[in-house]
Write a protein that holds these residues in place. Structure first.
Motif, mmCIF file in Angstrom:
data_model
loop_
_atom_site.group_PDB
_atom_site.id
_atom_site.type_symbol
_atom_site.label_atom_id
_atom_site.label_comp_id
_atom_site.label_asym_id
_atom_site.label_seq_id
_atom_site.Cartn_x
_atom_site.Cartn_y
_atom_site.Cartn_z
ATOM 1 N N ARG A 16 11.406 5.225 -5.048
ATOM 2 C CA ARG A 16 10.330 4.786 -5.724
ATOM 3 C C ARG A 16 9.704 3.420 -5.068
ATOM 4 O O ARG A 16 9.846 3.278 -3.993
ATOM 5 C CB ARG A 16 10.372 4.808 -7.190
ATOM 6 N N SER A 17 9.159 2.791 -6.135
ATOM 7 C CA SER A 17 8.453 1.499 -5.631
ATOM 8 C C SER A 17 9.141 0.074 -5.365
ATOM 9 O O SER A 17 9.045 -0.716 -4.789
ATOM 10 C CB SER A 17 7.196 1.289 -6.565
ATOM 11 N N THR A 44 12.586 -1.191 -0.628
ATOM 12 C CA THR A 44 11.786 -1.640 0.470
ATOM 13 C C THR A 44 12.465 -1.061 1.670
ATOM 14 O O THR A 44 13.687 -1.171 1.989
ATOM 15 C CB THR A 44 11.718 -3.209 0.658
ATOM 16 N N CYS A 96 8.308 8.905 -0.882
ATOM 17 C CA CYS A 96 8.004 7.965 -1.708
ATOM 18 C C CYS A 96 7.492 8.524 -2.944
ATOM 19 O O CYS A 96 6.324 9.215 -3.223
ATOM 20 C CB CYS A 96 6.888 7.042 -1.497
ATOM 21 N N CYS A 154 6.036 8.382 -5.910
ATOM 22 C CA CYS A 154 5.128 7.736 -6.577
ATOM 23 C C CYS A 154 3.725 7.676 -5.741
ATOM 24 O O CYS A 154 3.689 8.266 -4.809
ATOM 25 C CB CYS A 154 5.529 6.024 -6.461
ATOM 26 N N THR A 157 2.755 3.802 -0.710
ATOM 27 C CA THR A 157 3.630 3.848 0.368
ATOM 28 C C THR A 157 3.962 2.143 1.104
ATOM 29 O O THR A 157 4.466 2.255 2.092
ATOM 30 C CB THR A 157 3.404 4.709 1.335
ATOM 31 N N GLN A 160 5.746 0.169 0.241
ATOM 32 C CA GLN A 160 7.165 -0.362 0.257
ATOM 33 C C GLN A 160 8.064 -0.008 1.471
ATOM 34 O O GLN A 160 9.193 -0.072 1.703
ATOM 35 C CB GLN A 160 7.921 -0.058 -0.883
ATOM 36 N N VAL A 161 7.152 0.856 2.441
ATOM 37 C CA VAL A 161 7.801 1.191 3.571
ATOM 38 C C VAL A 161 7.144 0.695 4.785
ATOM 39 O O VAL A 161 5.729 0.396 4.975
ATOM 40 C CB VAL A 161 7.720 2.847 3.909
ATOM 41 N N VAL A 221 6.632 10.156 6.511
ATOM 42 C CA VAL A 221 6.725 9.355 4.969
ATOM 43 C C VAL A 221 5.838 10.357 4.245
ATOM 44 O O VAL A 221 4.595 10.501 4.699
ATOM 45 C CB VAL A 221 6.329 8.043 5.258
ATOM 46 N N ASN A 276 4.129 10.858 0.001
ATOM 47 C CA ASN A 276 4.171 10.430 -1.384
ATOM 48 C C ASN A 276 3.359 11.405 -2.260
ATOM 49 O O ASN A 276 3.405 12.450 -2.015
ATOM 50 C CB ASN A 276 3.327 9.210 -1.268
#
Length: 397
Positions: free
Chosen positions: A49-50, A53, A70, A72, A75, A77-78, A90, A92
């Motif tokens: 989630r958020s 990292t 993700c 949430c 994105t 944090q990636v 990736v 979300n």
């Protein structure tokens, strides 16, 4: 296939992944960079989630990692650039929790307009304060929505149903819903809005987007809500304008620095202020939203891993091949240069492989092609593709 799922992601995600053959490990909290580096060596799928990292260093320490989910909306944090370079898809959930966020914002608009935070606190303190001073209906008042995407447009619809006037500002060219009015500039919106609600994303260019100048431009005694990203607002400036009485109340769900685990200490310059609602990043935290997010993202991850679908990936070229029925499929992620598809099909033709379906898409520097064949693709053809100077990866199903 190994999956690691962090941060209390809904059990629906685990059910989906286990049902598709994954061995799933679950951790309740976030993990630090060092913890991820030490853990991801043989992990194929990571769910976060958020608060987790994923840096370039993490990705370089995860040779088996194929995809990140993700669970949430955001994105940021990636490290998407590093993920794309390595061909890590990736995904979300851009839509799944919009209703939950909207309902929270609407509840906060009403609570702030009626000054309910201080009313309930005084009742808990044993003080009977029955007064209409500073208390207003929301009907007929103007809400200014900054950021008119998935959440902003749905907020627009619900606010209008309550009898509010809606104005919005967005740099993108988005159509107005209902009777909402587009404002040409943020300043135009701030001049007329009785409530300002932020719904912008967390891209680096939005850091400090709303500060002292913007608060000064708001109407006297207006309300302010931030349920988007903590880093977009100068909360010291917000505190000053609340203490001066210029801003009548605020609701904040997101903060520049947030505790990593349940029960950790929290501090903010906004604590202790009258008519200020502080919530711990729970805009999308309803059972309904979390279950929908869990199912939605896990399905996207599983379809990528087991069928090659990159539909709704935020970083790889989007390809939505048909559901994989008994047959033979190859996915080829490659540098986006001329002639790759022709070379690919030449390899198949030389090997005598019979192609029956093919889907290609490109995004920026990458191209992705999914090829179905009537019989197993020859090992010689697959290995020749792997040796291509343009190859990022080749996978077969």
């Amino acid at each position: 296939m190994k999956a690691l799922v962090l941060e209390n992601i809904h059990p629906a995600a685990v059910e989906v992944l286990e049902g598709r053959g994954y061995e799933v490990s679950v951790r309740p909290g976030a993990m630090s960079e060092d913890e991820l580096v030490a853990t991801l060596d043989d992990v194929n799928l990571l769910g976060i989630r958020s608060n987790t990292t994923v840096t370039r260093r993490v990705l370089e320490a995860a040779p088996a990692l194929e995809t990140i989910g993700c669970f949430c909306i955001g994105t940021n944090q990636v490290d998407l650039g590093a993920a794309t370079e390595r061909g890590v898809a990736v995904f979300n959930a851009p839509y799944s929790n919009t209703r939950s966020v909207v309902e929270l914002v609407i509840g906060e608009v009403i609570a702030l307009a009626r000054r309910l935070p201080e009313k309930t606190q005084r009742m808990h303190d044993g003080v009977w304060d029955k007064s209409a001073r500073g208390s207003h209906e929301v009907r007929g008042r103007t809400i200014g929505i900054v950021g008119y995407g998935n959440i902003g447009t749905q907020l627009s619809n619900v606010a209008e149903a309550l009898g509010m006037r809606v104005v919005f500002y967005d740099k993108a060219d988005r159509p107005a819903h209902g009777n909402a009015r587009r404002m040409k500039t943020l300043g135009d919106l701030l001049e007329v809005a009785d409530v300002v609600s932020l719904h912008v994303d967390g891209r680096p260019g939005n850091a400090g987007f709303f500060g002292a100048e913007e608060f000064s431009a708001m109407k006297s005694r207006a309300l302010f809500i931030n349920a988007s990203r903590g880093m977009v607002v100068d909360y010291d400036a917000l505190r000053d304008h609340i203490l001066s009485g210029h801003i009548a109340g605020a609701a904040v769900d997101v903060f520049p620095v947030e505790p990593k685990a349940q029960g950790d200490a929290f501090d903010s310059v906004l604590r202790g202020l009258d008519n200020v609602i502080l919530t711990p990043h729970v805009g999308g935290s309803t059972q309904e939203a979390q279950e929908e997010i869990g199912w939605f993202v896990a399905e996207k991850l599983a379809r990528f891993a087991l069928e090659g679908s990159t539909a709704l990936s935020v970083n790889l070229p989007p390809v939505l091949p048909p559901v994989l029925t008994p047959g033979h499929r190859l996915g080829f992620l490659h540098q986006n240069v001329p002639g790759v598809l022709a070379d690919l099909n030449s390899v198949f033709a030389t090997a005598g492989d019979n192609v029956i379906d093919q889907h290609l898409s490109t995004r920026d520097q990458l191209g992705y092609v999914v090829t179905d064949a009537s019989a197993p693709l020859s090992n010689e053809a697959v290995e020749e593709l792997r040796r291509s100077e343009h190859c990022v990866w080749v996978r077969t199903w």
